[in-house]
Enzyme design. Sequence first.
Site, PDB file in Angstrom:
ATOM      1  N   ASP A 205      40.825  55.049  35.714  1.00  0.00           N
ATOM      2  CA  ASP A 205      40.423  56.607  34.852  1.00  0.00           C
ATOM      3  C   ASP A 205      41.513  57.039  34.167  1.00  0.00           C
ATOM      4  OD1 ASP A 205      42.935  56.135  36.137  1.00  0.00           O
ATOM      5  OD2 ASP A 205      42.523  58.474  37.536  1.00  0.00           O
ATOM      6  N   ASP A 207      45.052  58.528  32.505  1.00  0.00           N
ATOM      7  CA  ASP A 207      45.759  59.516  33.929  1.00  0.00           C
ATOM      8  C   ASP A 207      47.008  60.025  31.838  1.00  0.00           C
ATOM      9  OD1 ASP A 207      45.520  58.834  36.416  1.00  0.00           O
ATOM     10  OD2 ASP A 207      46.173  56.832  35.606  1.00  0.00           O
ATOM     11  N   ASP A 295      42.912  62.323  33.868  1.00  0.00           N
ATOM     12  CA  ASP A 295      43.549  63.409  35.179  1.00  0.00           C
ATOM     13  C   ASP A 295      44.955  63.621  33.957  1.00  0.00           C
ATOM     14  OD1 ASP A 295      42.210  62.929  37.748  1.00  0.00           O
ATOM     15  OD2 ASP A 295      44.167  61.377  38.214  1.00  0.00           O
TER      16      ASP A 295
HETATM   17  N1  DCP Z   1      49.697  59.145  41.769  1.00  0.00           N
HETATM   18  C1  DCP Z   1      51.209  59.647  42.372  1.00  0.00           C
HETATM   19  N2  DCP Z   1      49.998  60.517  43.096  1.00  0.00           N
HETATM   20  C2  DCP Z   1      49.310  60.634  43.704  1.00  0.00           C
HETATM   21  C3  DCP Z   1      48.505  59.904  43.082  1.00  0.00           C
HETATM   22  C4  DCP Z   1      49.079  58.991  41.298  1.00  0.00           C
HETATM   23  O1  DCP Z   1      52.203  59.731  42.022  1.00  0.00           O
HETATM   24  N3  DCP Z   1      48.884  61.511  44.604  1.00  0.00           N
HETATM   25  C5  DCP Z   1      50.705  58.505  40.595  1.00  0.00           C
HETATM   26  C6  DCP Z   1      51.145  56.594  40.981  1.00  0.00           C
HETATM   27  C7  DCP Z   1      49.824  55.642  40.156  1.00  0.00           C
HETATM   28  C8  DCP Z   1      49.505  56.634  38.572  1.00  0.00           C
HETATM   29  O2  DCP Z   1      50.229  57.842  39.336  1.00  0.00           O
HETATM   30  O3  DCP Z   1      50.703  54.729  40.060  1.00  0.00           O
HETATM   31  C9  DCP Z   1      48.950  55.898  38.303  1.00  0.00           C
HETATM   32  O4  DCP Z   1      47.601  57.080  39.480  1.00  0.00           O
HETATM   33  P1  DCP Z   1      45.937  55.839  39.337  1.00  0.00           P
HETATM   34  O5  DCP Z   1      45.231  56.291  40.656  1.00  0.00           O
HETATM   35  O6  DCP Z   1      44.999  56.672  38.662  1.00  0.00           O
HETATM   36  O7  DCP Z   1      46.558  54.451  39.694  1.00  0.00           O
HETATM   37  P2  DCP Z   1      46.363  53.374  37.937  1.00  0.00           P
HETATM   38  O8  DCP Z   1      46.182  54.250  36.750  1.00  0.00           O
HETATM   39  O9  DCP Z   1      47.808  53.450  38.282  1.00  0.00           O
HETATM   40  O10 DCP Z   1      45.455  52.266  38.795  1.00  0.00           O
HETATM   41  P3  DCP Z   1      43.887  52.385  38.024  1.00  0.00           P
HETATM   42  O11 DCP Z   1      43.856  51.169  36.689  1.00  0.00           O
HETATM   43  O12 DCP Z   1      42.625  52.061  38.936  1.00  0.00           O
HETATM   44  O13 DCP Z   1      43.532  53.935  37.738  1.00  0.00           O
HETATM   45 MG    MG Z   2      44.797  55.043  36.234  1.00  0.00          MG
END
Ligand code: DCP
Ligand code: MG
Length: 371
Positions: A205, A207, A295
């Site tokens: 996704d 963010d 997000d």
């Molecule tokens: N995060 C958080 N609480 C949540 C969900 C996410 O604090 N309930 C934070 C930690 C994650 C970041 O937000 O590292 C982004 O979440 P993602 O699931 O989008 O993870 P990434 O962006 O690191 O990986 P991807 O490439 O799969 O999107």
């Molecule tokens: Mg992400």
Amino acid sequence: VRKKYIEKLATVSQYACQRRTTTENNNKIFTDAFEVLVEIYEFNEIEGPCLAFRRAASVLKSLPWAVQCLGDTHNLPCLGEHTKAIMEEILQYGRSFEVEKILSDERYQTLKLFTSVFGVGPKTAEKWYRRGLRSFSEILADRSIRLNRMQQSGFQHYGDISRAVSKAEALALRNIIDEAVHAITPDAVLALTGGFRRGKEFGHDVDFIVTTTEMGKEEGLLPRIIDKLTKEGILLYCDYQASTFDISKLPSRRFEAMDHFAKCFLILRLEDSQVGGGLHIAEGDIRGWRAVRVDLVSPPMDRYAFALLGWSGSRQFERDLRRFARMERHMLLDNHALYDKTKKEFLAATTEKDIFAHLGLEYIEPWQRNA
Ligand code: DCP
Ligand code: MG
């Protein structure tokens, strides 16, 4: 490099926030295997080993060299008996039979498939599995199942949102959001967070943090952005959650709990013409657009540094930052605040560097947080 590093192994910290981990993973054969084990323990709700394999994978990801024999791991933290047994199998046979058994297991495969749908967690997946369902068509044909709005969109856009988002697509989305927020208020602040801030080429996704420099003005910002995206005809799905943020509350000890800032989980329509280099879609796909998961989170400006640090990840880096704060500094950290339990006071921060400094940690750049 390997030899020199191994001599200095005692210096590898058990905390991801004291290691520098780039996107270059020299030990993927091991960490891929560990991640399958993490998943199955997650499905089975067995926390201990789940955490152990997460930490082990994270330690190996931080190494600037590939492990070539078990002796290489002699002084590394977070590698237990089970972990080493899996590594030994891989070193000896090039693969782990324990992992292969899981990968070919029907329950694992089904739960993995079901949880790949936006809005379907392990609980729902398990419920469907127990009803004897094994495929999407069986779920969609089952009239006793009522999908919620999120799951409906998850199935509707499955092809697109299960496909990785490219960096070019993430940057195109940043332009779209940037234009929308600046049309609403000139003092808007926008930051790309998550994996793309850590330098990843692909993500599941995109963010963003969106706020305003003037405190309090961020209230109502997300609904106005949503309104604008709707009028532009690019909003395919929206789940908006208003802020429940309470400044007097101590940082939460549960990591998995969502933070309390206003946020929205979106699916946006991205046009081919908006992406430099074109969309990351299947060859032969002639629609000229794709759906992408986005997000947005909107903290008040005085919480910006905490939100930025919290949403930049990786998840393991965040877990270890909090664990380090609690265990080594007697402090509580989450996406909203840092609290010193000894002094009984909140510690303010305007930048991520301030937070690392409060914690007595060397600053780790976002691209070194791929733990
Ligand atoms: N995060 C958080 N609480 C949540 C969900 C996410 O604090 N309930 C934070 C930690 C994650 C970041 O937000 O590292 C982004 O979440 P993602 O699931 O989008 O993870 P990434 O962006 O690191 O990986 P991807 O490439 O799969 O999107
Ligand atoms: Mg992400």
